[in-house]
Enzyme design. Structure first.
Site, PDB file in Angstrom:
ATOM      1  N   HIS A 271       0.471   4.577  -1.032  1.00 26.37           N
ATOM      2  CA  HIS A 271       0.506   3.172  -0.615  1.00 26.37           C
ATOM      3  C   HIS A 271       1.000   2.978   0.826  1.00 26.37           C
ATOM      4  O   HIS A 271       1.790   2.084   1.118  1.00 26.37           O
ATOM      5  CB  HIS A 271       1.393   2.351  -1.573  1.00 26.37           C
ATOM      6  CG  HIS A 271       0.838   2.235  -2.970  1.00 26.37           C
ATOM      7  ND1 HIS A 271      -0.503   2.283  -3.259  1.00 26.37           N
ATOM      8  CD2 HIS A 271       1.456   2.063  -4.176  1.00 26.37           C
ATOM      9  CE1 HIS A 271      -0.684   2.126  -4.572  1.00 26.37           C
ATOM     10  NE2 HIS A 271       0.489   2.016  -5.152  1.00 26.37           N
TER      11      HIS A 271
ATOM     12  N   HIS B 272      -1.589  -5.563  -4.837  1.00 24.60           N
ATOM     13  CA  HIS B 272      -0.927  -4.877  -5.947  1.00 24.60           C
ATOM     14  C   HIS B 272      -0.257  -5.850  -6.924  1.00 24.60           C
ATOM     15  O   HIS B 272       0.784  -5.552  -7.507  1.00 24.60           O
ATOM     16  CB  HIS B 272       0.091  -3.879  -5.385  1.00 24.60           C
ATOM     17  CG  HIS B 272       0.358  -2.695  -6.268  1.00 24.60           C
ATOM     18  ND1 HIS B 272       0.870  -2.817  -7.548  1.00 24.60           N
ATOM     19  CD2 HIS B 272       0.182  -1.375  -6.072  1.00 24.60           C
ATOM     20  CE1 HIS B 272       1.014  -1.614  -8.077  1.00 24.60           C
ATOM     21  NE2 HIS B 272       0.592  -0.721  -7.201  1.00 24.60           N
TER      22      HIS B 272
ATOM     23  N   GLU C 283      -6.252  -2.874  -9.128  1.00 21.08           N
ATOM     24  CA  GLU C 283      -6.212  -2.688  -7.681  1.00 21.08           C
ATOM     25  C   GLU C 283      -7.592  -2.264  -7.209  1.00 21.08           C
ATOM     26  O   GLU C 283      -7.980  -1.111  -7.384  1.00 21.08           O
ATOM     27  CB  GLU C 283      -5.177  -1.619  -7.333  1.00 21.08           C
ATOM     28  CG  GLU C 283      -3.776  -1.931  -7.801  1.00 21.08           C
ATOM     29  CD  GLU C 283      -2.909  -0.673  -7.936  1.00 21.08           C
ATOM     30  OE1 GLU C 283      -2.657  -0.005  -6.933  1.00 21.08           O
ATOM     31  OE2 GLU C 283      -2.502  -0.360  -9.067  1.00 21.08           O
TER      32      GLU C 283
HETATM   33  C1  GLA Z   1      -0.046   2.353  -8.195  1.00 19.22           C
HETATM   34  C2  GLA Z   1      -0.016   3.794  -8.547  1.00 19.22           C
HETATM   35  C3  GLA Z   1       1.027   4.040  -9.579  1.00 19.22           C
HETATM   36  C4  GLA Z   1       2.372   3.524  -9.124  1.00 19.22           C
HETATM   37  C5  GLA Z   1       2.256   2.067  -8.773  1.00 19.22           C
HETATM   38  C6  GLA Z   1       3.529   1.513  -8.194  1.00 19.22           C
HETATM   39  O1  GLA Z   1      -0.671   1.609  -9.140  1.00 19.22           O
HETATM   40  O2  GLA Z   1      -1.265   4.286  -8.968  1.00 19.22           O
HETATM   41  O3  GLA Z   1       1.108   5.402  -9.851  1.00 19.22           O
HETATM   42  O4  GLA Z   1       2.809   4.237  -8.007  1.00 19.22           O
HETATM   43  O5  GLA Z   1       1.233   1.886  -7.839  1.00 19.22           O
HETATM   44  O6  GLA Z   1       4.607   1.719  -9.033  1.00 19.22           O
END
Ligand code: GLA
Length: 283
Positions: free
Chosen positions: A38, A112, A247
């Site tokens: 991220h 997100h 997402e």
């Molecule tokens: C995304 C990732 C997860 C986790 C979340 C945040 O969805 O795929 O593995 O890191 O973000 O907690």
């Protein structure tokens, strides 16, 4: 947990935080074990954006802009990013993303938000019924890096091609912590309009959410890492599976996966992505 944020410069994971681009190796921040997640230590979720109000015929909203400087979290190029949130008269939240760069780089932007159609006191989302317009996933290793394969979901717990409760097969997904945390490959859909990605319905309230997107993938994440340590609105502690994320994205680790659609952005090109979340009710 990336609640409600813009995720970038590259949402999801890049293996070992490394990629080769136009013959040069780049090392990004490693903030997820050996991997980059991220956008790194200070991703697009942890910076202040310039904001201005926008008004269109059928919508009002917010335009957020920001220059991500050359070298930020290890990425090449100054990246000028615009993200627009629009609330329409049609009960939609539209998110539009645009970006340009002055050096070839990789870009993959998403939102997100965690949804719970039962509201803040709705408990887990395991009874929400989910349908995905996706016949395959990009399976991962135990560190959540794609193996590079595209795998049909038919006959597996990952099959949401027909609507079913999120919790129905969740115990069989494996992973640590358990639950869904996987990228779905959205089916090719010809015809006008944005391709459909997902439909969710909360059987108790009858609230629905439909997601359509210009992106080729969508990460289904069922809040597996939530453990009750964060307390939110109304004093509610967010427990495991208290929200789900859809997402919309290019596939994880695309910079290292030659068979995945590219996430490279070159000077003179314009990155563009659009996702529509449409809310409704149905009995
Ligand atoms: C995304 C990732 C997860 C986790 C979340 C945040 O969805 O795929 O593995 O890191 O973000 O907690």
């Amino acid at each position: 947990p990336y609640f409600g944020c813009i995720t970038g410069r590259y949402c999801n994971r890049i293996a070992n935080g490394k990629f080769l681009l136009e013959g040069k190796e780049y090392q990004l921040a490693k903030n997820n074990g050996p991997h980059h997640l991220h956008g790194g230590n200070v991703g697009f979720d942890k910076v202040v954006w310039q904001a201005k109000e926008i008004r269109r015929d059928n919508a009002v909203g917010l335009e957020l802009t920001r220059r991500s400087p050359d070298g930020e979290e290890g990425y090449p190029g100054n990246l000028d990013v615009t993200v627009r949130y629009l609330v329409t008269d049609n009960a939609e939240l539209v998110i539009e993303y645009e970006a340009t760069t002055d050096k070839t780089t990789h870009v993959n932007l998403t939102n997100h938000t965690y949804f719970n159609l039962g509201g803040i006191k709705g408990g887990t989302i395991l009874d929400h019924e989910l349908q995905l317009w996706a016949g395959s996933i990009t399976p991962t290793d135990e560190t959540l890096i794609p193996t590079g394969k595209i795998q049909p979901v038919k006959g597996t717990p990952f099959d949401f091609t027909a609507s079913k409760p999120i919790g129905q097969d969740i115990a069989r997904t494996g992973g640590n912590p358990s639950g869904y945390d996987i990228n779905y490959v959205i089916d090719r859909q010809d015809g006008p309009g944005l391709p459909r990605a997902a439909k969710v319905r909360d059987p108790k309230s009858g609230r629905t959410l439909e997601v359509s997107t210009s992106e080729p993938g969508v990460q289904l994440y069922t809040g597996n890492f939530l453990d009750g340590s964060i307390v939110g609105k109304g004093g509610v502690a967010y427990q495991k599976h208290f929200g789900f994320c859809l997402e919309t994205q290019h596939f994880p680790d695309s910079p290292n996966q030659p068979d995945f659609p590219t996430t490279a952005l070159k000077p003179g090109q314009r990155y563009h992505s659009k996702t529509v979340y449409r809310f409704g009710t149905s009995k």
